[in-house]
Design a protein around this motif. Sequence first.
Motif, PDB file in Angstrom:
ATOM      1  N   THR A   1       0.829  -1.207   0.000  1.00  0.00           N
ATOM      2  CA  THR A   1       0.000   0.000   0.000  1.00  0.00           C
ATOM      3  C   THR A   1       0.863   1.257   0.000  1.00  0.00           C
ATOM      4  O   THR A   1       0.633   2.193  -0.781  1.00  0.00           O
ATOM      5  CB  THR A   1      -0.918   0.004   1.238  1.00  0.00           C
ATOM      6  OG1 THR A   1      -1.827  -1.082   1.154  1.00  0.00           O
ATOM      7  CG2 THR A   1      -1.702   1.301   1.340  1.00  0.00           C
ATOM      8  N   ASN A   2       1.856   1.286   0.875  1.00  0.00           N
ATOM      9  CA  ASN A   2       2.710   2.473   0.987  1.00  0.00           C
ATOM     10  C   ASN A   2       3.596   2.656  -0.236  1.00  0.00           C
ATOM     11  O   ASN A   2       3.872   3.794  -0.650  1.00  0.00           O
ATOM     12  CB  ASN A   2       3.571   2.383   2.247  1.00  0.00           C
ATOM     13  CG  ASN A   2       2.753   2.450   3.519  1.00  0.00           C
ATOM     14  OD1 ASN A   2       1.608   2.894   3.497  1.00  0.00           O
ATOM     15  ND2 ASN A   2       3.313   2.022   4.623  1.00  0.00           N
TER      16      ASN A   2
ATOM     17  N   ARG B   1       1.557   4.262  -2.871  1.00  0.00           N
ATOM     18  CA  ARG B   1       1.403   5.687  -2.527  1.00  0.00           C
ATOM     19  C   ARG B   1       2.641   6.488  -2.935  1.00  0.00           C
ATOM     20  O   ARG B   1       2.526   7.557  -3.533  1.00  0.00           O
ATOM     21  CB  ARG B   1       1.173   5.818  -1.018  1.00  0.00           C
ATOM     22  CG  ARG B   1       1.073   7.255  -0.495  1.00  0.00           C
ATOM     23  CD  ARG B   1       1.365   7.291   0.999  1.00  0.00           C
ATOM     24  NE  ARG B   1       2.737   6.888   1.290  1.00  0.00           N
ATOM     25  CZ  ARG B   1       3.153   6.432   2.469  1.00  0.00           C
ATOM     26  NH1 ARG B   1       2.300   6.279   3.469  1.00  0.00           N
ATOM     27  NH2 ARG B   1       4.438   6.107   2.649  1.00  0.00           N
TER      28      ARG B   1
ATOM     29  N   ASP C   1      -3.578   6.692  -3.150  1.00  0.00           N
ATOM     30  CA  ASP C   1      -3.967   6.043  -1.902  1.00  0.00           C
ATOM     31  C   ASP C   1      -4.897   4.876  -2.204  1.00  0.00           C
ATOM     32  O   ASP C   1      -5.998   5.076  -2.723  1.00  0.00           O
ATOM     33  CB  ASP C   1      -4.658   7.033  -0.967  1.00  0.00           C
ATOM     34  CG  ASP C   1      -3.674   8.024  -0.364  1.00  0.00           C
ATOM     35  OD1 ASP C   1      -2.744   7.582   0.331  1.00  0.00           O
ATOM     36  OD2 ASP C   1      -3.822   9.236  -0.601  1.00  0.00           O
TER      37      ASP C   1
ATOM     38  N   ASP D   1      -6.252   0.784  -0.707  1.00  0.00           N
ATOM     39  CA  ASP D   1      -6.335  -0.163   0.403  1.00  0.00           C
ATOM     40  C   ASP D   1      -6.021  -1.535  -0.169  1.00  0.00           C
ATOM     41  O   ASP D   1      -6.836  -2.139  -0.866  1.00  0.00           O
ATOM     42  CB  ASP D   1      -7.732  -0.134   1.018  1.00  0.00           C
ATOM     43  CG  ASP D   1      -7.887  -1.147   2.154  1.00  0.00           C
ATOM     44  OD1 ASP D   1      -6.880  -1.782   2.529  1.00  0.00           O
ATOM     45  OD2 ASP D   1      -9.016  -1.293   2.656  1.00  0.00           O
TER      46      ASP D   1
ATOM     47  N   GLU E   1     -10.844   7.223  -3.463  1.00  0.00           N
ATOM     48  CA  GLU E   1     -10.233   7.513  -4.761  1.00  0.00           C
ATOM     49  C   GLU E   1     -11.297   7.325  -5.840  1.00  0.00           C
ATOM     50  O   GLU E   1     -11.763   6.204  -6.067  1.00  0.00           O
ATOM     51  CB  GLU E   1      -9.053   6.580  -5.024  1.00  0.00           C
ATOM     52  CG  GLU E   1      -7.773   6.946  -4.311  1.00  0.00           C
ATOM     53  CD  GLU E   1      -7.012   8.083  -4.986  1.00  0.00           C
ATOM     54  OE1 GLU E   1      -7.369   8.428  -6.137  1.00  0.00           O
ATOM     55  OE2 GLU E   1      -6.065   8.613  -4.365  1.00  0.00           O
TER      56      GLU E   1
ATOM     57  N   PHE F   1      -8.340  11.596  -5.391  1.00  0.00           N
ATOM     58  CA  PHE F   1      -8.643  11.464  -3.969  1.00  0.00           C
ATOM     59  C   PHE F   1      -9.535  12.607  -3.503  1.00  0.00           C
ATOM     60  O   PHE F   1      -9.243  13.781  -3.738  1.00  0.00           O
ATOM     61  CB  PHE F   1      -7.332  11.476  -3.176  1.00  0.00           C
ATOM     62  CG  PHE F   1      -7.514  11.402  -1.688  1.00  0.00           C
ATOM     63  CD1 PHE F   1      -7.709  10.185  -1.061  1.00  0.00           C
ATOM     64  CD2 PHE F   1      -7.498  12.553  -0.919  1.00  0.00           C
ATOM     65  CE1 PHE F   1      -7.875  10.118   0.314  1.00  0.00           C
ATOM     66  CE2 PHE F   1      -7.660  12.500   0.452  1.00  0.00           C
ATOM     67  CZ  PHE F   1      -7.843  11.274   1.071  1.00  0.00           C
TER      68      PHE F   1
END
Length: 768
Positions: free
Chosen positions: A102-103, A106, A112, A114, A196, A263
């Motif tokens: 996930t990071n 990003r 962003d 999940d 998003e 977002f």
Amino acid sequence: MDSAAVIDKYCAVCHNSSDYAGGVDLEFADAASIGGRPQVGEKMIKRLRAGMMPPAGKARPDYDTVQLLAQSLEQSIDKIAATKDPHPLAPGLHRLNRTEYTNAIRDLLDLDIDAAKFLPSDDSSHGFDNMAGTLTTSPALMEAYLSAAGNISRLAMGTDTAPTLAVFDAPHDTSQNEYVEGLPFGTRGGMLIEHEFPADGEYTLTVKGMTGYFTAVLGNVKGEQLEVTVDGKRVYLYDWDREIATKRGDGGKTPALPIKAGFHRIGVAFLATSDLPDTAIDKSFQRTMNSPGSISGYTFYPHVGQVFIEGPFKGTVATDTQSRRAIFECYPKKVSEEDRCARKIISTLTTKAFRRPASDDDIKVMTAFFHSGREQGGNFDSGIEAVIQRILIDPDFIYRAEIEPAKVAPGTPYQISDLELASRLSFFLWSSIPDEELINLASANKLHKPKVLKQQVDRMIADPRSQALVQNFTGQWLNIRGIAASEPAVNVFPDFDSTLRDAFKREVELFFASIIQEDRSVIDLLTADYTFVNERLAKHYGIPDIYGPQFRRVQLGPDQDMRRGLLGKGALLTITSEAARTSPVKRGKWFLQTFLGVSPPDPPPGVIIKLDQVTGETPKTMRARLQIHSINPTCATCHKMFEPLGLAMENFDPVGEWRTIEVGTPIDSLGIVTDGTRVEGIKGLRDLAVRKHEMFVEVVTKNLLTYAIGRGLDYQDMPLVRSLTHNAAKDNYKFSSLIMGVVQSPAFTMNMKSAPVSLSAANSMEGE
């Protein structure tokens, strides 16, 4: 008395004892001889320092003698270990877990997501879910990665114009009587949704109220209005009674709302136009939904239950989103400029994703995918989307692989490369990929230099991305993640709700972050005279004059002494309780494991002892109910190790609220531990932890090192753990000393050259 005499006099009872030494023969002459048997010695050291050897009721030396013996054993083991080469493991594949994935998305695409929507949950071992040995791969997982790559590349480019439905549920134990932080002022309750949007177009929102029996929308207050906002700007205002309450479970739908891709924060909140009295006669519970699907204990205010976001309708491909701005560092004005621009974008994306400068082969492979995508989609954007999808399924993105140097002999330790160091550093402190500065320093072979490494660690800790260390490390070492599954009995604790649960978690994260960011002593985790609360948590703790949902730092005066340090935090007290009662057994074992690093033996198979109150009998205190353990010989030996520690926390009820009376009887929180020490309540327990602070710092260090290198530690690693702890002691155990000790340690900076696989072994594996 020398160590041999102490062992001969006091430790004979432990020889061959499975409870105290893991079933290993402890016959040896003195402390020096244990240096050659570190596996046995490490078990003895733990139990000696924890006061668990000799067993309760047996003759024992005084405290100082025990500590000197433990120190002598440590010195013997460490002396022999110092003569040997470091023993890091051979490099292997280390798959990104869901949090890291996930990071990484990003930081690569400014998007962003999940990852739980795309990938299955990760297994854990040694207390953490980033262990290389448990992050295995299966055909089903690879299918999930392929699907995720397609979805994420379309989301990043804003090309997914087919309508979809996203559903957001309020917690079943939600409370929406107060203002929710992040929503417009002058509102109460509702939900704040971060989403998003996949493409430019029109979207509709459907809001459903919290329902009870027969899908009837709950709430008796009339005339309520529900405001819908996008990024803080009102886009629609519901008449609750007409558009939602009368629709029973169907909810009310907004008109089509034009929303750009990317977002956005969607707010759904009631206008705070009514203020019902909350007198002693008509006092509502903090938890306004006392059980799902019922109206018991429900306040008069209506609540939002679900929000559905559907769209895009009349969707068009996005032209400007934060993700597209991150991807398109250039954009061709004509076809002849496309290849040059594509090459530039490919070079940047592959460098970030693969955590190293893009090679000519990388550029060649990705350029071929660009041309294929360009041809199929008919435009430049389609080619870049194909590149992103290809990068996200590349093993160099999904796995952290480290290359062995060719000229190093098998079984020989060697320093990892600076680029590998940059990757280890970023996944340790950020749970994500290294940024441009780290990669540039590593490419120039400068990162390993002590001064540069220290500067980079300081920079990374100051960066907001270091919040990942706080959330992931505390979430697993302290099991703060477990608070999400805590369900205290609603008939016993009607005020426990999702708002309090979230506040519990946030308090611990802010507290731990303050230790890191202010570079405080690790011992402050035990003793700090401050904490972080909002109005909801302050009310639970009995701290006056705190208003609003925002958290703020508060000093803990003498009347709040019980809240000092980790031992006073509601989250930890709740997750170590049962649903309707405290559990001194759970709490005592948790204290031993989390603060002293000692794991008591598991109960014998088939032993079940119920400690709940018996209907029809006079209620008993928890201490009285625990007497069954002391009279049952099967239980008594082990329970003496941890039960007194749990009893010292009995003034905290199952949700961490302070109390002095239980079933009409003053609470007796005295605990007498195995070595005879009297522990008077929570302060006495905190003092015990401080007295054994070296053990506590060792536990923190061991867990930090485990988390950093992604593998479990064993007895061979304990000399290194002690070395890091002793070095940190010179700087008053400041957190930065532990971090720097970890990132400069052989376990973090070195690998072991693996032995070559023989032809016969290879054929054997192929046959399997």
